[in-house]
Scaffold this active site. Structure first.
Site, PDB file in Angstrom:
ATOM      1  N   ASN A 127       0.825  -1.212   0.000  1.00 45.97           N
ATOM      2  CA  ASN A 127       0.000   0.000   0.000  1.00 45.97           C
ATOM      3  C   ASN A 127       0.857   1.258   0.000  1.00 45.97           C
ATOM      4  O   ASN A 127       0.496   2.264  -0.591  1.00 45.97           O
ATOM      5  CB  ASN A 127      -0.918   0.025   1.219  1.00 45.97           C
ATOM      6  N   ASP A 184       1.412   6.612   0.126  1.00 40.45           N
ATOM      7  CA  ASP A 184       0.711   5.536  -0.583  1.00 40.45           C
ATOM      8  C   ASP A 184       1.258   5.385  -1.999  1.00 40.45           C
ATOM      9  O   ASP A 184       1.516   6.375  -2.685  1.00 40.45           O
ATOM     10  CB  ASP A 184      -0.790   5.851  -0.676  1.00 40.45           C
ATOM     11  N   ASP A 214      -0.315  -6.834   3.484  1.00 41.43           N
ATOM     12  CA  ASP A 214      -0.707  -5.842   4.485  1.00 41.43           C
ATOM     13  C   ASP A 214      -1.769  -4.892   3.926  1.00 41.43           C
ATOM     14  O   ASP A 214      -1.680  -4.449   2.785  1.00 41.43           O
ATOM     15  CB  ASP A 214       0.551  -5.042   4.886  1.00 41.43           C
ATOM     16  N   GLU A 250      -4.683  -9.133   4.622  1.00 41.77           N
ATOM     17  CA  GLU A 250      -5.247  -8.466   5.797  1.00 41.77           C
ATOM     18  C   GLU A 250      -6.352  -7.529   5.331  1.00 41.77           C
ATOM     19  O   GLU A 250      -6.081  -6.415   4.899  1.00 41.77           O
ATOM     20  CB  GLU A 250      -4.169  -7.674   6.551  1.00 41.77           C
TER      21      GLU A 250
END
Ligand code: CA
Length: 508
Positions: A127, A184, A214, A250
């Protein structure tokens, strides 16, 4: 002197024979991606060189422990170079942080883990990067120059102040949803996607078995559909390199959102609804009709994944540790929670230290304190993360718990053993036995690969349960009991102690 030496040798032979008399059980690990996974924060786990920092060689030194406990995969929290203690802000995706060791150390860990049929998963943070990553440093220069460039396209810059954006100059901003130090990535960038492919290739070529992804809902913040499309691309890329790679995401969300994410083709998403003190597993021990409640949970977990692999867990590095959440002195409940987790289909994850009842809440650092190997000699423990404000241990260390048949550790070990010995527990198609009509006793069968195993659970904390299971035709009974009390199974009649799980089978 000579006599003494001979005596010592004789004693050694004798002691060897004592251990010979009870040969170690060999359990063949099924070669698939359904595993008992052990999550490790490397910096707090095991320190091989005495500098106070846990390291990769420390993990390698503990592989015998990990194997003996019945874990068949390891998820390493991020190991790449990073300015932070937690390392979720990466500055080089192709290297190992020197605080944790070297690339050779990782290669050795992979080799020695694979010799034990233990898979290794790396934490992959796509990310965002660190703001100190050379990509971002370059990207910022390119954007500020007004000419753009290859790296500027890898992040999301703007001349307008926006929600979730951090400031570069008075009129330039970049997307940074978590904190300013974690810009990001622009996952739409074609050249960035090529780089991500190269990262996957690099680690899979090294022998890594899978990745924990993640923060997947943050890939495209507020746009699940785009995040799912990206995950689908990622799964295809990874599988084009290694067809049996394992990917677990996740997706910190409710079940209905997770259900959408399974459309991406990723193998697993952690099922958050089962975890923590207010999750389904802990709640099972408090509701008035636990048997039907838990039956629904077992079915729902399989249904949610639509043919993929459920990812069951009680706690992780971001949550309060389960022993504290359940009640730190409630040892029977702490054990039973893992017993219940262990009968779900799919992979079961254990955060390091949870198998010895470690506690931790509040700041993230408190949830990532030193693994307690020995409560009587703490000289070799890792140094807790800086900014830890509470580091308490309620239960004894590994060394002490290994010798205690009633320990949380030995309960976890027994639960993992059953999952490894009876692969149907984690993989079987479920059939529920409906004849009991009990609110506190559940009987189900799991069939996999021409093997059928029955799992019987007594949810009553105080009373022994009895059941006539003569119609099921099993010959063998093993018990997972919070009080180390064996079930009695004779002529199809089962007597099951409180808070116990029986596994019925034909042989082994
Ligand atoms: Ca060290």
């Amino acid at each position: 002197m000579k006599r003494l030496t001979i005596l010592i040798i004789l004693l050694c032979i004798l002691s060897l024979c004592t251990s010979c008399s009870k040969p170690a059980e060999t359990v063949e690990i099924v070669d698939d991606n359904v595993r008992n996974v052990y999550e490790i924060f490397v910096g707090s786990f095991s320190d091989s060189d005495g500098d106070g920092m846990g390291d990769l060689n420390g993990v390698t030194q503990k592989l015998d422990y990990i194997q003996e406990m019945g874990y068949t995969a390891i998820w390493l929290m991020p190991i790449h170079p990073s300015p932070s203690y937690h390392k979720y802000d990466v500055t080089d995706y192709y290297a190992v942080d020197s605080a944790y060791g070297t690339m050779e150390d990782l290669e050795k860990l992979l080799e020695e883990a694979h010799e034990r049929d233990i898979q290794i998963y790396l934490d992959l943070v796509l990310n965002h990067t660190s703001n100190q990553h050379p990509w971002f440093q370059e990207a910022k220069k390119e954007f500020l120059s007004g000419e753009g460039g290859a790296y500027a396209d890898w992040y999301n810059f703007s001349h307008d102040a926006q929600n979730g954006y951090a400031k570069v100059t008075s009129n330039t901003y970049y997307e940074a949803r978590f904190v300013d130090s974690m810009p990001d990535l622009n996952l739409n960038s074609v050249t960035l996607r090529k780089e991500i492919h190269n990262i996957l290739q690099f680690w899979l070529d090294k022998g890594v078995d899978g990745f924990r992804l993640d923060a997947v809902t943050s890939y495209y913040t507020g746009n699940n559909s785009s995040s799912i499309t990206f995950l689908n691309w990622l799964a295809n890329e990874a599988r084009s390199i290694k067809s049996d790679v394992y990917l677990v995401g996740e997706c910190w969300a409710n079940d209905s959102t997770i259900r959408q994410y399974y459309k991406s083709g990723i193998d697993s998403f952690f099922q958050f609804s089962l975890a923590q003190g207010d999750g389904v597993i802990a709640k099972t021990m408090n509701v008035s009709s636990p048997a039907p409640y838990f039956k629904r949970a077992l079915s729902a977990a399989v249904d949610l994944t639509e043919g993929h692999i459920p990812a069951v867990f009680l706690d992780n590095h971001d949550t309060n540790r389960i022993a504290g959440a359940i009640g730190r002195t409630q040892i029977r409940k702490i054990k039973f929670a893992y017993g219940l987790a262990s009968v779900f289909n799919g992979s079961v994850y254990t955060y390091y230290g949870t198998e010895i009842g470690m506690v931790g809440s509040g700041r993230d650092e408190n949830k990532r304190i030193a693994m307690l190997w020995d409560s009587e000699d703490q000289s070799m423990l890792c140094r807790n993360p800086v900014n830890t404000d509470t580091a308490e241990y309620v239960y004894e260390g590994v060394k002490q718990q290994e010798k205690d048949a009633a320990s949380i550790l030995n309960y976890h070990k027994a639960a993992n053993r059953l999952r490894n010995l009876y692969p149907a527990i984690a993989r079987g198609e479920m059939t529920f036995y409906n004849d009991l009509g009990s609110n506190t006793l559940l009987v189900l069968e799991k069939s996999w690969n021409e093997e059928t195993t029955a799992v019987v659970i007594n949810f009553d904390p105080e009373e022994t349960a009895t059941a006539d299971l003569s119609s099921l035709n099993y010959t063998k009974c093993e018990t997972l009991s919070v009080d180390q009390e064996a079930a009695v199974y004779k002529d199809g009649q089962l007597s099951l102690p409180p808070y116990s799980i029986a596994v019925l089978s034909n042989g082994k």
